[in-house]
Design a protein around this motif. Sequence first.
Motif: not given
Length: 128
Positions: A41, A43, A49, A117
């Motif tokens: 993941y 960012i 994202l 998020h």
Amino acid sequence: NRSVLTSIYYFLTIDSPHGRFHLNQSDIMHYFQMGDPITYYLIHPDGTLQTRVLGSDFTRGHELQFNVPAGVWKASRMDIKGPNGFGLLGEAVAPGFEYDDMTLGKTDELLALFPQHAELINRLSKRT
């Protein structure tokens, strides 16, 4: 006196299936070695994202390697339902890795930066 490049291997396992959000000041190339797929993941500074998967099943969109640019927050999670019970990864960092160049993501600070998020940050960051 800094290494031009450093390289490591590391495991994720069923007992420790994720790597918490952290930020590096150097680009890092990630390599899939063996085992179960690992989801990353990412960012980006603008809050975008991105999800990428290190693994060997190209029919499912897995990649054998990819680069994470400096300044991108990243966390990883192993597929705990996989048949192997581990994921072995490699990383190459240039210029070479130094602990002073890495920032561990603290939940409250990340939530302030990227509230959109929140669910992911709460799962994959360090409580302060």
